[in-house]
Design an enzyme around this catalytic site. Structure first.
Site, PDB file in Angstrom:
ATOM      1  N   SER A 137       0.776  -1.275  -0.148  1.00 46.42           N
ATOM      2  CA  SER A 137       0.060   0.015  -0.143  1.00 46.42           C
ATOM      3  C   SER A 137       0.902   1.205  -0.046  1.00 46.42           C
ATOM      4  O   SER A 137       0.755   2.136  -0.886  1.00 46.42           O
ATOM      5  CB  SER A 137      -0.799  -0.022   1.205  1.00 46.42           C
ATOM      6  OG  SER A 137      -1.860  -1.001   1.263  1.00 46.42           O
ATOM      7  N   ARG A 167       0.297   8.343   5.134  1.00 46.10           N
ATOM      8  CA  ARG A 167      -0.519   7.761   6.024  1.00 46.10           C
ATOM      9  C   ARG A 167      -1.951   8.223   5.929  1.00 46.10           C
ATOM     10  O   ARG A 167      -3.071   7.523   5.929  1.00 46.10           O
ATOM     11  CB  ARG A 167      -0.220   7.659   7.453  1.00 46.10           C
ATOM     12  CG  ARG A 167      -0.701   6.429   8.225  1.00 46.10           C
ATOM     13  CD  ARG A 167       0.056   6.202   9.541  1.00 46.10           C
ATOM     14  NE  ARG A 167      -0.516   5.105  10.037  1.00 46.10           N
ATOM     15  CZ  ARG A 167       0.249   3.909   9.997  1.00 46.10           C
ATOM     16  NH1 ARG A 167       1.316   3.777   9.371  1.00 46.10           N
ATOM     17  NH2 ARG A 167      -0.369   2.893  10.339  1.00 46.10           N
ATOM     18  N   HIS A 193      -3.467   6.725   2.813  1.00 51.55           N
ATOM     19  CA  HIS A 193      -3.682   5.271   2.918  1.00 51.55           C
ATOM     20  C   HIS A 193      -5.111   5.311   3.368  1.00 51.55           C
ATOM     21  O   HIS A 193      -5.806   4.225   3.193  1.00 51.55           O
ATOM     22  CB  HIS A 193      -2.597   4.716   3.947  1.00 51.55           C
ATOM     23  CG  HIS A 193      -2.727   3.376   4.484  1.00 51.55           C
ATOM     24  ND1 HIS A 193      -3.138   3.026   5.673  1.00 51.55           N
ATOM     25  CD2 HIS A 193      -2.470   2.054   3.712  1.00 51.55           C
ATOM     26  CE1 HIS A 193      -3.354   1.642   5.609  1.00 51.55           C
ATOM     27  NE2 HIS A 193      -3.039   1.104   4.376  1.00 51.55           N
TER      28      HIS A 193
END
Lengths: 213, 213
Positions: free
Chosen positions: B22, B45, B48
């Site tokens: 990812s 992040r 994500h």
């Protein structure tokens, strides 16, 4: 924008008015024409949760999903969630039958189950859903592996949910798991592609639980 | 896609490998070149959590925000959240000093405070932050009114947070409140426009709390 250069700020403080204007903006901007009315009502709340009116273009659903999920909730079905954030986002007072909201991810048995099954904790947590799966409303808003595992459990005969809101997010398996759900024969609501997440998923549950905007 | 037509499905079950792929995809696709390295790490992040690599184009930050927020957490600062979903999304084991994660929205005093102050419950809940505001890390991922109220409290001298992650979502006041934050002189990280939400906000806290991907 001078009203936002410094305090005191000029902004709407009335929660009901904020909701009213938000939903009016969504209905004005989002292309809801191709959606059945009950799906449009759910879509509006999903858009409200993410700020993106173009979410509509990635929506897919089976014809009876909202009706059946709503009936299941009225009959007392539990809501099975893959993540605490999904459970946390469900407004309990909107649920029609004081329904149980279940998330087993942090159950102490899950780390060992994940190791034994060779999978993620998110997927292993579904082992603890087996006796509740039949007739439930499943809300997956985080982990693609949980959605894949759900489809495997159903195929194994572990029980058939009344409806699956399959809206995991991300870059590995999210798009694929949602595609698999649409081909599973289960009643489903998905947001195709990478987008998704706990807020959108909880919003879908909240809209299905109660038609009031 | 034949591997996703029906079970058994062919998908990655190793959580660490899913994370690795990812983050590799995000770093390959997102345009992180204009970001300082510590902001890029946080942005990865945040992306994500929402599945959208173009989130970068709406990011804004003050130069020291990540450094100061991180230092505050290491020194034991609390994380003040406007919504339970934000609090729920913060991974406690990533916090460097067993930091307190505070959400006062469901405090029994809040409905009366909201009525008395003529504002939303989300904004009124900040009255209960007054003795913790100084040096805190504020994470607002839901309500624009909470972010506006924060700026008013700071202007009134109630205390100055070390950093404000201001990422409320939606159609009424979200863009305006984030703009006001960037003009406030407070150290800040925002996602301009309508996008935002509890998952992106919690992800920002998690990235600041711990540099490990």
């Amino acid at each position: 924008m001078t009203g936002f250069a410094g305090p005191p700020f000029d902004y709407i403080r009335d929660g009901a008015e904020i909701y009213r204007r938000s939903f009016a903006t969504i209905r004005a901007e989002a292309d809801l024409d191709g959606l059945p009315p009950e799906v449009a009502q759910v879509a509006v709340r999903m858009i409200h949760a993410c700020g993106m009116t173009d979410l509509v273009r990635d929506l897919a659903w089976s014809p009876q999903v909202v009706t059946r999920a709503r009936a299941a909730l009225r009959a007392g079905a539990p809501v099975l969630c893959d993540a605490e954030m999904v459970a946390s986002g469900i407004t309990r007072r909107r649920l029609p039958a004081d329904n149980e909201v279940v998330c087993t991810l942090n159950d102490p048995r899950v780390p060992e189950l994940a190791e034994r099954l060779g999978t993620t904790r998110s997927a292993a947590a579904l082992e603890l859903w087996r006796d509740r799966l039949e007739g439930s409303v499943v809300a997956i808003g985080n982990a693609p592996t949980a959605l894949f595992r759900l489809l495997e459990l159903v195929a194994e005969g572990a029980g058939r949910p009344a409806a699956v809101l399959g809206i995991p997010v991300g870059f590995v398996g999210a798009a694929e798991s949602k595609l698999a759900l649409t081909r599973s024969g289960l009643d489903h609501l998905v947001v195709h592609g990478r987008r998704g997440g706990s807020a959108i998923t909880a919003a879908a549950v909240n809209a299905i639980a109660c038609e009031r905007e």
